[in-house]
Design a protein around this motif. Structure first.
Motif, PDB file in Angstrom:
ATOM      1  N   ARG A   1       3.979 -14.417  82.208  1.00  0.00           N
ATOM      2  CA  ARG A   1       4.381 -13.357  81.276  1.00  0.00           C
ATOM      3  C   ARG A   1       3.179 -12.612  80.687  1.00  0.00           C
ATOM      4  O   ARG A   1       3.173 -11.387  80.621  1.00  0.00           O
ATOM      5  CB  ARG A   1       5.236 -13.945  80.162  1.00  0.00           C
ATOM      6  CG  ARG A   1       5.771 -12.914  79.237  1.00  0.00           C
ATOM      7  CD  ARG A   1       6.662 -13.410  78.147  1.00  0.00           C
ATOM      8  NE  ARG A   1       6.805 -14.839  78.096  1.00  0.00           N
ATOM      9  CZ  ARG A   1       7.589 -15.477  77.259  1.00  0.00           C
ATOM     10  NH1 ARG A   1       8.300 -14.814  76.404  1.00  0.00           N
ATOM     11  NH2 ARG A   1       7.673 -16.788  77.259  1.00  0.00           N
ATOM     12  N   GLU A   2       2.165 -13.352  80.253  1.00  0.00           N
ATOM     13  CA  GLU A   2       0.990 -12.715  79.644  1.00  0.00           C
ATOM     14  C   GLU A   2       0.227 -11.880  80.676  1.00  0.00           C
ATOM     15  O   GLU A   2      -0.210 -10.762  80.379  1.00  0.00           O
ATOM     16  CB  GLU A   2       0.074 -13.768  79.020  1.00  0.00           C
ATOM     17  CG  GLU A   2      -1.109 -13.193  78.283  1.00  0.00           C
ATOM     18  CD  GLU A   2      -0.739 -12.300  77.108  1.00  0.00           C
ATOM     19  OE1 GLU A   2      -1.558 -11.418  76.776  1.00  0.00           O
ATOM     20  OE2 GLU A   2       0.347 -12.451  76.535  1.00  0.00           O
TER      21      GLU A   2
ATOM     22  N   ARG B   1       2.223  -8.702  81.316  1.00  0.00           N
ATOM     23  CA  ARG B   1       2.060  -7.746  80.219  1.00  0.00           C
ATOM     24  C   ARG B   1       0.696  -7.060  80.281  1.00  0.00           C
ATOM     25  O   ARG B   1       0.595  -5.836  80.125  1.00  0.00           O
ATOM     26  CB  ARG B   1       2.239  -8.442  78.876  1.00  0.00           C
ATOM     27  CG  ARG B   1       2.265  -7.497  77.687  1.00  0.00           C
ATOM     28  CD  ARG B   1       2.339  -8.232  76.368  1.00  0.00           C
ATOM     29  NE  ARG B   1       1.197  -9.108  76.140  1.00  0.00           N
ATOM     30  CZ  ARG B   1      -0.018  -8.687  75.777  1.00  0.00           C
ATOM     31  NH1 ARG B   1      -0.258  -7.406  75.626  1.00  0.00           N
ATOM     32  NH2 ARG B   1      -0.992  -9.545  75.576  1.00  0.00           N
TER      33      ARG B   1
ATOM     34  N   ASN C   1      -0.073  -3.054  80.847  1.00  0.00           N
ATOM     35  CA  ASN C   1      -0.890  -2.305  79.890  1.00  0.00           C
ATOM     36  C   ASN C   1      -2.089  -1.634  80.567  1.00  0.00           C
ATOM     37  O   ASN C   1      -2.448  -0.507  80.226  1.00  0.00           O
ATOM     38  CB  ASN C   1      -1.351  -3.210  78.746  1.00  0.00           C
ATOM     39  CG  ASN C   1      -0.217  -3.560  77.810  1.00  0.00           C
ATOM     40  OD1 ASN C   1       0.801  -2.887  77.771  1.00  0.00           O
ATOM     41  ND2 ASN C   1      -0.393  -4.631  77.064  1.00  0.00           N
TER      42      ASN C   1
ATOM     43  N   PHE D   1       9.386  -7.514  84.293  1.00  0.00           N
ATOM     44  CA  PHE D   1       9.292  -7.766  82.855  1.00  0.00           C
ATOM     45  C   PHE D   1      10.671  -7.677  82.208  1.00  0.00           C
ATOM     46  O   PHE D   1      11.061  -8.549  81.427  1.00  0.00           O
ATOM     47  CB  PHE D   1       8.342  -6.750  82.206  1.00  0.00           C
ATOM     48  CG  PHE D   1       8.188  -6.941  80.727  1.00  0.00           C
ATOM     49  CD1 PHE D   1       7.269  -7.847  80.226  1.00  0.00           C
ATOM     50  CD2 PHE D   1       8.955  -6.216  79.831  1.00  0.00           C
ATOM     51  CE1 PHE D   1       7.128  -8.031  78.858  1.00  0.00           C
ATOM     52  CE2 PHE D   1       8.819  -6.389  78.469  1.00  0.00           C
ATOM     53  CZ  PHE D   1       7.902  -7.301  77.976  1.00  0.00           C
TER      54      PHE D   1
END
Length: 79
Positions: free
Chosen positions: A3-4, A7, A11, A37
């Motif tokens: 998940r990180e 993300r 970005n 996501f």
């Protein structure tokens, strides 16, 4: 993808899009990452809703019947 990491990559692509634009491959990657996501978000949100129990001020359970049925099907409720 974690998940990180997901993300962070979204970005990065967003910042690059604003700064200089994306290549066709990066546009495709960005769209795929966004879809992944959102799928992860929906799955986590659905899990939270399916696990909830609601109680009124008097302590009576007022969980919606639809949620109770889902909990019964998953073996989370025995009433």
């Amino acid at each position: 993808m974690e998940r990180e990491q997901l993300r962070q990559r979204i970005n990065e692509l967003s910042a690059k899009h604003k700064a200089e634009g994306l290549t066709a491959e990066e546009e495709v990657e960005r769209q795929a990452l966004r879809e992944e996501f959102l799928a992860n978000f929906r799955e986590a949100f659905r899990s939270q809703v399916e696990m909830m129990q609601l109680f009124d001020k008097a302590g009576n359970e007022v969980t919606p019947d639809k949620v109770k049925d889902i909990q019964r099907k998953k073996g989370l409720r025995d009433d």
